[in-house]
Design a protein around this motif. Structure first.
Motif, PDB file in Angstrom:
ATOM      1  N   GLU A 106       9.486 -29.245  12.534  1.00  0.00           N
ATOM      2  CA  GLU A 106       8.733 -30.429  11.484  1.00  0.00           C
ATOM      3  C   GLU A 106       8.175 -31.172  11.875  1.00  0.00           C
ATOM      4  O   GLU A 106       7.197 -32.211  10.762  1.00  0.00           O
ATOM      5  CB  GLU A 106      10.169 -31.346  11.401  1.00  0.00           C
ATOM      6  CG  GLU A 106      10.951 -32.711  10.501  1.00  0.00           C
ATOM      7  CD  GLU A 106      11.872 -33.449  10.915  1.00  0.00           C
ATOM      8  OE1 GLU A 106      11.712 -34.422  10.253  1.00  0.00           O
ATOM      9  OE2 GLU A 106      12.644 -33.144  11.836  1.00  0.00           O
ATOM     10  N   ILE A 107       7.940 -31.911  13.395  1.00  0.00           N
ATOM     11  CA  ILE A 107       6.452 -32.312  13.841  1.00  0.00           C
ATOM     12  C   ILE A 107       5.351 -32.026  13.310  1.00  0.00           C
ATOM     13  O   ILE A 107       4.460 -32.593  13.725  1.00  0.00           O
ATOM     14  CB  ILE A 107       7.114 -32.125  15.383  1.00  0.00           C
ATOM     15  CG1 ILE A 107       8.077 -32.942  16.006  1.00  0.00           C
ATOM     16  CG2 ILE A 107       5.949 -33.295  15.973  1.00  0.00           C
ATOM     17  CD1 ILE A 107       8.018 -34.391  15.641  1.00  0.00           C
ATOM     18  N   ALA A 108       5.735 -30.229  13.788  1.00  0.00           N
ATOM     19  CA  ALA A 108       3.958 -29.837  13.261  1.00  0.00           C
ATOM     20  C   ALA A 108       3.243 -30.183  12.224  1.00  0.00           C
ATOM     21  O   ALA A 108       2.305 -30.637  11.619  1.00  0.00           O
ATOM     22  CB  ALA A 108       3.789 -28.576  14.116  1.00  0.00           C
ATOM     23  N   SER A 109       4.755 -30.073  11.289  1.00  0.00           N
ATOM     24  CA  SER A 109       4.011 -30.102   9.629  1.00  0.00           C
ATOM     25  C   SER A 109       3.285 -32.099   9.976  1.00  0.00           C
ATOM     26  O   SER A 109       2.770 -32.481   8.577  1.00  0.00           O
ATOM     27  CB  SER A 109       5.927 -30.005   9.076  1.00  0.00           C
ATOM     28  OG  SER A 109       6.939 -30.381   8.694  1.00  0.00           O
ATOM     29  N   ALA A 110       4.572 -32.672   9.874  1.00  0.00           N
ATOM     30  CA  ALA A 110       4.495 -33.653   9.626  1.00  0.00           C
ATOM     31  C   ALA A 110       2.999 -34.476  10.590  1.00  0.00           C
ATOM     32  O   ALA A 110       2.153 -35.354  10.133  1.00  0.00           O
ATOM     33  CB  ALA A 110       5.568 -34.453  10.605  1.00  0.00           C
ATOM     34  N   TRP A 111       2.871 -33.828  11.908  1.00  0.00           N
ATOM     35  CA  TRP A 111       1.198 -34.019  12.225  1.00  0.00           C
ATOM     36  C   TRP A 111       0.510 -33.624  11.201  1.00  0.00           C
ATOM     37  O   TRP A 111      -0.896 -34.457  11.727  1.00  0.00           O
ATOM     38  CB  TRP A 111       1.732 -33.391  13.187  1.00  0.00           C
ATOM     39  CG  TRP A 111       0.570 -33.604  14.603  1.00  0.00           C
ATOM     40  CD1 TRP A 111       0.032 -34.543  14.569  1.00  0.00           C
ATOM     41  CD2 TRP A 111       0.033 -32.523  15.790  1.00  0.00           C
ATOM     42  NE1 TRP A 111      -1.371 -35.016  15.636  1.00  0.00           N
ATOM     43  CE2 TRP A 111      -0.910 -33.634  17.128  1.00  0.00           C
ATOM     44  CE3 TRP A 111       0.618 -31.354  16.179  1.00  0.00           C
ATOM     45  CZ2 TRP A 111      -1.838 -33.267  17.248  1.00  0.00           C
ATOM     46  CZ3 TRP A 111      -0.242 -31.363  17.485  1.00  0.00           C
ATOM     47  CH2 TRP A 111      -0.790 -31.729  18.327  1.00  0.00           C
ATOM     48  N   GLN A 112       0.165 -32.265  10.932  1.00  0.00           N
ATOM     49  CA  GLN A 112      -0.175 -32.193  10.111  1.00  0.00           C
ATOM     50  C   GLN A 112      -0.780 -33.235   8.703  1.00  0.00           C
ATOM     51  O   GLN A 112      -1.808 -33.387   8.570  1.00  0.00           O
ATOM     52  CB  GLN A 112      -0.257 -30.697   9.528  1.00  0.00           C
ATOM     53  CG  GLN A 112      -1.582 -30.103   8.736  1.00  0.00           C
ATOM     54  CD  GLN A 112      -2.451 -29.998   9.679  1.00  0.00           C
ATOM     55  OE1 GLN A 112      -2.886 -29.625  10.152  1.00  0.00           O
ATOM     56  NE2 GLN A 112      -3.913 -30.872   8.379  1.00  0.00           N
ATOM     57  N   THR A 113       0.092 -33.205   8.079  1.00  0.00           N
ATOM     58  CA  THR A 113       0.136 -34.395   6.868  1.00  0.00           C
ATOM     59  C   THR A 113      -0.115 -35.645   6.969  1.00  0.00           C
ATOM     60  O   THR A 113      -1.165 -36.172   6.546  1.00  0.00           O
ATOM     61  CB  THR A 113       1.809 -34.867   6.460  1.00  0.00           C
ATOM     62  OG1 THR A 113       2.899 -32.980   6.102  1.00  0.00           O
ATOM     63  CG2 THR A 113       1.737 -34.977   5.448  1.00  0.00           C
ATOM     64  N   TRP A 114       0.736 -36.372   8.646  1.00  0.00           N
ATOM     65  CA  TRP A 114      -0.070 -37.406   8.885  1.00  0.00           C
ATOM     66  C   TRP A 114      -1.756 -37.787   8.829  1.00  0.00           C
ATOM     67  O   TRP A 114      -2.742 -38.759   8.987  1.00  0.00           O
ATOM     68  CB  TRP A 114       0.676 -38.658   9.751  1.00  0.00           C
ATOM     69  CG  TRP A 114       2.249 -38.974   9.810  1.00  0.00           C
ATOM     70  CD1 TRP A 114       3.479 -38.102  10.381  1.00  0.00           C
ATOM     71  CD2 TRP A 114       2.097 -40.202   9.304  1.00  0.00           C
ATOM     72  NE1 TRP A 114       4.075 -39.151   9.794  1.00  0.00           N
ATOM     73  CE2 TRP A 114       3.432 -39.704   9.275  1.00  0.00           C
ATOM     74  CE3 TRP A 114       1.448 -40.575   8.440  1.00  0.00           C
ATOM     75  CZ2 TRP A 114       4.514 -41.193   8.745  1.00  0.00           C
ATOM     76  CZ3 TRP A 114       1.857 -41.975   7.650  1.00  0.00           C
ATOM     77  CH2 TRP A 114       3.713 -42.293   7.622  1.00  0.00           C
ATOM     78  N   SER A 115      -1.960 -36.421   9.904  1.00  0.00           N
ATOM     79  CA  SER A 115      -3.302 -36.761   9.999  1.00  0.00           C
ATOM     80  C   SER A 115      -4.796 -36.088   9.149  1.00  0.00           C
ATOM     81  O   SER A 115      -5.195 -37.144   8.961  1.00  0.00           O
ATOM     82  CB  SER A 115      -3.925 -35.372  10.879  1.00  0.00           C
ATOM     83  OG  SER A 115      -4.930 -35.404  11.332  1.00  0.00           O
ATOM     84  N   GLU A 116      -3.637 -35.894   7.984  1.00  0.00           N
ATOM     85  CA  GLU A 116      -4.693 -35.581   6.452  1.00  0.00           C
ATOM     86  C   GLU A 116      -4.809 -36.809   5.907  1.00  0.00           C
ATOM     87  O   GLU A 116      -5.576 -37.047   5.314  1.00  0.00           O
ATOM     88  CB  GLU A 116      -3.671 -34.556   5.694  1.00  0.00           C
ATOM     89  CG  GLU A 116      -4.767 -33.146   6.296  1.00  0.00           C
ATOM     90  CD  GLU A 116      -3.965 -31.481   5.431  1.00  0.00           C
ATOM     91  OE1 GLU A 116      -3.003 -32.016   4.146  1.00  0.00           O
ATOM     92  OE2 GLU A 116      -3.969 -30.961   5.863  1.00  0.00           O
TER      93      GLU A 116
END
Length: 174
Positions: A106-116
Motif C-alpha cells: 500500500e505504501i509503495a503504490s501510494a508513494w508512486q501516486t503521490w509522486s506522480e
C-alpha cells in the motif's frame, strides 16, 4: 465517492485509525502534529499546486503558503513496524505527513501516486544525511568604507608620484 473533510486526515481522540489521505481527492484539509504550535496541532490545506499551513505560535496565528514545486519530493520513512510517506521540504518544520501504514504494498503504490500527482521525485530517506553547508560568518559590509569617504579619492594627493602625467600641483598662497 468519499469526501475528505477537516476531520478525515487527523486522528480524533480515541481513534486508532492511521493517517491515510487519498491523493485522487485533492484538495484536502487535515490536522497534523506540530511541536512548536500552540496546542501541538497545525491545520494543513493540500492542493495540487500549493500547500497552506495554518498554525498559532505564542498566540500569533499565521498561514504559510508554499508551492508544491518548493518541496524536494515524496519520501518514505520507517517508524517502527509501520512506514510513513511525507512531503519533504528543506526546512524540516514544513515537512508534511501524507500516509501511515504497515502494509508495504500500500505504501509503495501510494508513494508512486503521490509522486506522480505532485510531479516530484521519490526520495529515499537514508538515516545518514549529508550535513547542511556552513553559513558564511564573514560580513561583506564590514569592510566597506563609510558613505562620506566613498566620494573622496583614496590615497595621498600631495605625493608627486600620484599626480597624473601633465598635471601640475596647484598651491594657493595668501
Amino acid at each position: 465517492m468519499r469526501r475528505q473533510t477537516a476531520t478525515s486526515g487527523g486522528n480524533p481522540a480515541g481513534s486508532s485509525r492511521a493517517l491515510r489521505l487519498d491523493p485522487l481527492s485533492l484538495p484536502v484539509s487535515f490536522s497534523a502534529h506540530d511541536t512548536r504550535a500552540d496546542g501541538g496541532v497545525r491545520r494543513i490545506e493540500l492542493h495540487r499546486e500549493r500547500v497552506v499551513l495554518h498554525r498559532a505560535v505564542h498566540g500569533m496565528r499565521m498561514a504559510v503558503k508554499l508551492r508544491v514545486s518548493d518541496f524536494k519530493g515524496v519520501a518514505r520513512r520507517g517508524i517502527g513496524d509501520a512506514q510513513m510517506l511525507v512531503l519533504v521540504h528543506r526546512d524540516p518544520s514544513l515537512t508534511i505527513p501524507l500516509c501511515v501504514s504497515s502494509d508495504r504494498e500500500e505504501i509503495a503504490s501510494a508513494w508512486q501516486t503521490w509522486s506522480e500527482i505532485f510531479a516530484l521525485p521519490q526520495l529515499q530517506d537514508n538515516e545518514k544525511r549529508a550535513p547542511a553547508p556552513r553559513r558564511r560568518r564573514r560580513n561583506a559590509i564590514a569592510e566597506r568604507r563609510p558613505k562620506f569617504l566613498v566620494r573622496r579619492r583614496a590615497g595621498d594627493l600631495l605625493n608627486p608620484a600620484n599626480l597624473h602625467r601633465g598635471e601640475r600641483e596647484i598651491i594657493a598662497r595668501d
